[in-house]
Design an enzyme around this catalytic site. Sequence first.
Site, PDB file in Angstrom:
ATOM      1  N   ARG A 162       0.823  -1.222   0.000  1.00  0.00           N
ATOM      2  CA  ARG A 162       0.000   0.000   0.000  1.00  0.00           C
ATOM      3  C   ARG A 162       0.850   1.263   0.000  1.00  0.00           C
ATOM      4  O   ARG A 162       0.573   2.214  -0.735  1.00  0.00           O
ATOM      5  CB  ARG A 162      -0.921  -0.010   1.232  1.00  0.00           C
ATOM      6  N   ARG A 183       7.754  -9.043  -4.116  1.00  0.00           N
ATOM      7  CA  ARG A 183       7.650 -10.507  -4.035  1.00  0.00           C
ATOM      8  C   ARG A 183       6.744 -11.030  -5.142  1.00  0.00           C
ATOM      9  O   ARG A 183       7.042 -11.978  -5.830  1.00  0.00           O
ATOM     10  CB  ARG A 183       6.981 -10.882  -2.711  1.00  0.00           C
ATOM     11  N   ILE A 242      12.531   3.851   4.049  1.00  0.00           N
ATOM     12  CA  ILE A 242      11.473   4.106   5.046  1.00  0.00           C
ATOM     13  C   ILE A 242      10.882   2.761   5.486  1.00  0.00           C
ATOM     14  O   ILE A 242       9.788   2.716   6.053  1.00  0.00           O
ATOM     15  CB  ILE A 242      10.358   5.044   4.527  1.00  0.00           C
ATOM     16  N   ALA A 243      11.616   1.674   5.192  1.00  0.00           N
ATOM     17  CA  ALA A 243      11.083   0.332   5.467  1.00  0.00           C
ATOM     18  C   ALA A 243      11.399  -0.074   6.908  1.00  0.00           C
ATOM     19  O   ALA A 243      10.586   0.135   7.820  1.00  0.00           O
ATOM     20  CB  ALA A 243      11.646  -0.653   4.465  1.00  0.00           C
ATOM     21  N   ARG A 244      12.559  -0.651   7.118  1.00  0.00           N
ATOM     22  CA  ARG A 244      13.000  -1.074   8.447  1.00  0.00           C
ATOM     23  C   ARG A 244      14.515  -1.097   8.470  1.00  0.00           C
ATOM     24  O   ARG A 244      15.143  -1.376   7.438  1.00  0.00           O
ATOM     25  CB  ARG A 244      12.522  -2.498   8.763  1.00  0.00           C
ATOM     26  N   GLU A 273      18.404   0.834  15.661  1.00  0.00           N
ATOM     27  CA  GLU A 273      17.909   2.125  16.133  1.00  0.00           C
ATOM     28  C   GLU A 273      17.404   2.009  17.576  1.00  0.00           C
ATOM     29  O   GLU A 273      16.959   0.918  17.977  1.00  0.00           O
ATOM     30  CB  GLU A 273      16.798   2.658  15.196  1.00  0.00           C
ATOM     31  N   HIS A 291      12.748   7.774  12.525  1.00  0.00           N
ATOM     32  CA  HIS A 291      11.614   6.850  12.354  1.00  0.00           C
ATOM     33  C   HIS A 291      10.285   7.597  12.558  1.00  0.00           C
ATOM     34  O   HIS A 291       9.517   7.272  13.483  1.00  0.00           O
ATOM     35  CB  HIS A 291      11.731   5.665  13.334  1.00  0.00           C
ATOM     36  N   ILE A 292      10.053   8.580  11.685  1.00  0.00           N
ATOM     37  CA  ILE A 292       8.869   9.437  11.857  1.00  0.00           C
ATOM     38  C   ILE A 292       7.920   9.387  10.667  1.00  0.00           C
ATOM     39  O   ILE A 292       7.061  10.263  10.521  1.00  0.00           O
ATOM     40  CB  ILE A 292       9.265  10.921  12.115  1.00  0.00           C
TER      41      ILE A 292
HETATM   42  C1  8YV Z   1       5.671   3.193  13.843  1.00  0.00           C
HETATM   43  C2  8YV Z   1       6.129   2.072  11.619  1.00  0.00           C
HETATM   44  O1  8YV Z   1       5.665   4.486  14.319  1.00  0.00           O
HETATM   45  O2  8YV Z   1       3.889   1.397  11.373  1.00  0.00           O
HETATM   46  C3  8YV Z   1       5.077   1.114  11.215  1.00  0.00           C
HETATM   47  O3  8YV Z   1       5.427   0.017  10.724  1.00  0.00           O
HETATM   48  O4  8YV Z   1       7.252   1.897  11.318  1.00  0.00           O
HETATM   49  C4  8YV Z   1       5.771   3.302  12.364  1.00  0.00           C
HETATM   50  O5  8YV Z   1       4.562   3.797  11.888  1.00  0.00           O
HETATM   51  C5  8YV Z   1       6.741   2.447  14.565  1.00  0.00           C
HETATM   52  O6  8YV Z   1       6.864   1.136  14.120  1.00  0.00           O
HETATM   53  C6  8YV Z   1       6.457   2.433  16.059  1.00  0.00           C
HETATM   54  O7  8YV Z   1       5.661   1.369  16.449  1.00  0.00           O
END
Ligand code: 8YV
Length: 327
Positions: A162, A183, A242-244, A273, A291-292
């Site tokens: 999404r 994938r 912006i993933a992980r 992090e 992480h915002i």
């Molecule tokens: C969160 C995020 O703020 O939703 C997600 O996957 O990365 C962020 O929106 C963060 O994971 C805190 O829980």
Amino acid sequence: MNTNTQKPKILVARAIFPEALAKLEETFEVRSNQADVIFTPEQLQKELAGVVGALVAGSERIDAAALANATDLKVVANISVGYNNFDIPAITAAGVMATNTPDVLTDTTADFGFALLMATARRMTESEHWVRAGHWDKWSIVNNPLGMDLHHSTVGIIGMGRIGQGIAKRALGFGMQVIYHNRSRLSDVDEKACGAKYVSKEELLRTADHVVLVLPYTPENHHTIGAKEIALMKPTATLINIARGGIVDDAALAKALQQKTIFAAGLDVFEGEPSVHPELLKCSNVVLAPHIASATEKTRRAMVDLAIENVVAALSGKKPPSLINSI
Ligand code: 8YV
């Protein structure tokens, strides 16, 4: 006469909006953490004992150890769409429902991904530092922080869920070509809606001017972008994560940024992090954010509200709206 008015106990592991807490307190006895000091794994294990529901965030790892004494727990609700902090097999084995917060953050997160892309390509933070450092008098046609164009460039999106599709739609407004790798391939209808062309990961890395990462973290996705992948990218390319944390090898990225084998990076997430790799902190060609991506007040409120909805549904014998596992 049985006057058992005891409310069910729940845990809210991170600070939430006071109105949301008050709403929960109408129905539940709430163990809250408004001081927002992150629990150690041992504290989390203790806090989960005796509660029937828990609201947590990415900072809480929910695995067999965390659940060791959580014999009353029925539902654990992540205030987050990503749930790599959940060990789903362990949660399911414990008979606990797991939920997350999809949809409510899609547009806010896609907006941020695009903002980070623009800030990175156009060197916004370097430019601001330049002004604050009093260098404006050195303005010249050739000596400004010169950036890379977005318009009519090619964006390559890895992870076309999404949020990835949200970024693609924004890119279309900038006249960009959109290529993606995922994938599984999108349906024709979704590909058309995003104006996106499916390509291999290698082709994407070789041809994109801007690479945006929006895929979920799984052990298979660990270091999806490492030294080998960065070497395929154009020297003029930008990389946006912006993933992980863990999707990118941050040490390899810092090296590439220092050696200028790619132009710049924009990062909202990091390996380990809230620590940031010390070599990344030395790079001027990286835009760093804490992480915002989902952080607007409206969206964070919606995420908390959805997590509450999930807990209330689970504890009233209904299917939570965003149930992840099947119990
Ligand atoms: C969160 C995020 O703020 O939703 C997600 O996957 O990365 C962020 O929106 C963060 O994971 C805190 O829980």
